[in-house]
Scaffold this motif. Sequence first.
Motif, mmCIF file in Angstrom:
data_model
loop_
_atom_site.group_PDB
_atom_site.id
_atom_site.type_symbol
_atom_site.label_atom_id
_atom_site.label_comp_id
_atom_site.label_asym_id
_atom_site.label_seq_id
_atom_site.Cartn_x
_atom_site.Cartn_y
_atom_site.Cartn_z
ATOM 1 N N GLN A 178 0.825 -1.218 0.000
ATOM 2 C CA GLN A 178 0.000 0.000 0.000
ATOM 3 C C GLN A 178 0.861 1.272 0.000
ATOM 4 N N SER A 179 1.925 1.292 0.811
ATOM 5 C CA SER A 179 2.739 2.504 0.927
ATOM 6 C C SER A 179 3.429 2.836 -0.393
ATOM 7 N N ALA A 184 2.865 6.278 -2.558
ATOM 8 C CA ALA A 184 3.983 7.141 -2.949
ATOM 9 C C ALA A 184 4.012 7.353 -4.462
ATOM 10 N N GLU A 187 -6.308 4.375 -1.664
ATOM 11 C CA GLU A 187 -6.070 5.803 -1.440
ATOM 12 C C GLU A 187 -7.224 6.611 -2.000
ATOM 13 N N ALA A 242 10.468 6.693 0.015
ATOM 14 C CA ALA A 242 9.350 5.790 0.294
ATOM 15 C C ALA A 242 9.698 4.352 -0.078
ATOM 16 N N TYR A 299 10.023 1.135 2.426
ATOM 17 C CA TYR A 299 9.318 -0.121 2.145
ATOM 18 C C TYR A 299 10.285 -1.306 2.196
#
Length: 611
Positions: free
Chosen positions: A43-44, A48, A68, A179, A183
């Motif tokens: 997800q992150s 990003a 998101e 980012a 991760y």
Amino acid sequence: MPDTTDDVATNSTDQQTVLRELDADDGAERKLIFVSYRVNPDQSVAAALKRLIESALEPPPEVFVSGEGGLRPSEIGYKPQLQKAVQRAVAFIGVITHASKEREWIYYEAGAAWGRGQMYAPLLIDTSPGDLSSSIADYQAIRAGNRDEMGRLLADLAAASGAKVKPHLNNRLQAFQRAIGAYKKSQSGAEQVEDEESDLFSRAIALSYAGQRDEAHELFGTLEEQATTVEEKASICLTKLLAGKYQGAELLESFESVPPEYKDTAAYHHCAGIVETSPLRSMRHLERCVEMWDTAPKRAHDALVMLARREHASGMVIKSRNTLLRGLRESDRRLRAASAEAWCELYEDLSPLQRLMMLFVGIRSFPSGKLYSTAIELAMQEGWTTLAVHYGRALDELLDDGVSANTLGRAYAHASLYSMAFVAYTKAAKSGVSVGTCNIAHLFGFTTVPAAGLKYLDEHLGAFDAADPDYPYQTRAGLERAVHEERQKADRLARNGRQLAVLLGNFAEQAVPSETTFVPQQGTRFVYEGTKYTVSSTGVSEFLATTDVQQDAMLFVSAASVPFWTSARGGATLVLRSTANGRVLSGVRFDAAADDTQPEPVEIELIAPDL
């Protein structure tokens, strides 16, 4: 097997509203870029990537990332939203990581792009082109850690969406690389074990979305047979129904056809509570789900907040309040935040300050854009400048998009920080939020904006032909000084706002879990700052306390729905926790409208025998 039915349907938005919004999207001018990825743990990365694309292209496209804001909660499920997004997409990006490289949905997304003649780009993280299957290896893969390849990806996306790549991408690419680094670090120590059941479950849902219902039905059946508990089997079965072709009354009928043993699971009662159109039957299902708190906590948490909303809508106000109180007293942070948010929405008897106290509970438990935005609007409405600036900055830091920048600009403008507002509005306008441009024009219509003057000087090329060669430099120095002073004031307001938010937030968190509250009656006596007061009259939501010689009076606002009293005296605000600790009520006194407010603790001592 993870609890996954919630990925298919919730009840936050009704069917008609979602479909109207989806239909409205069809006419939107912004081009859509579809990002496919595995929600957990990627997800992150997807978030990003969304920020990078939207900030790097002009005009910014709409980047569809399901987690998101891409998928909106709805009783009808997510399938219509996904189908519309795929139809609108001009380009597809598949985020391929070690955790997702073998998953079936990769091939479906690539196939959808190929079938529509659209661009498809595999974005590789901790993988290499050699890891891709032959059906995807033909596409030009992009390595996320390679800046040149990322630049090429942005150029290709710009061409596909009719946009241009903005100059000076260094900071944006660095943010994306950070980012990616975070991760990788989060994954480096984790045991990389492929969950085959999750793979198949994702594939079954993807097949259902694609309209291949026979194959999806067969795969769901296989998963249901392999599940080891009745709860897991019920979750898979209900997901199959929610992702299928049935809606409305037909969907309700399909729920009745599930095996009898499934009808006593948290999954069944939660889902039935969502789709049931009868308020009474819906509440019965949700109550039963909440009773299964220990065995299915996530479903029970969601069901509890949903139950409170249904109870309130049915006129059961006190019952709804008690339901939410349970959520506010639990240790789960998301549940506390959702309960506080529902409380603020449902109870109209709250004074502005009492509403703010409940927002503090939600923000401190699990901050969200909605909670921040609500607090900012309330602060601006009530003239609480420091809180508006503090939460405006917090919102923009959390979301970092055009909408949050525009909200921050409004908070700055409310505080007469017009250069700071100009900078925030400019960011909003560049991100595609057109009202930011209107807000800039509004600033120019009534005030001077030093930051705008600096912007024009920065854009000038070459020498100035002024008669006095020092004039341009003197002008710039004056503008920079004005902007610097304004920035210092903004920082001071934000610090003071944070101090106030921390103190009141602590106070609110201590008050809300209280099991009992002290309700003043006519004749109740107390001591405040050495002066004795007696409650001389009470009303539905307020009571008046006067001194023995009636030379001074304090009017308190109370509400049955919150454990706080509030009172205003000479510009200062007093908020008291209505929970007696022995014979003392603790509170906080402050001036929320002052730029340099210094909150201080206060106490009210109750005089026996009124305690």
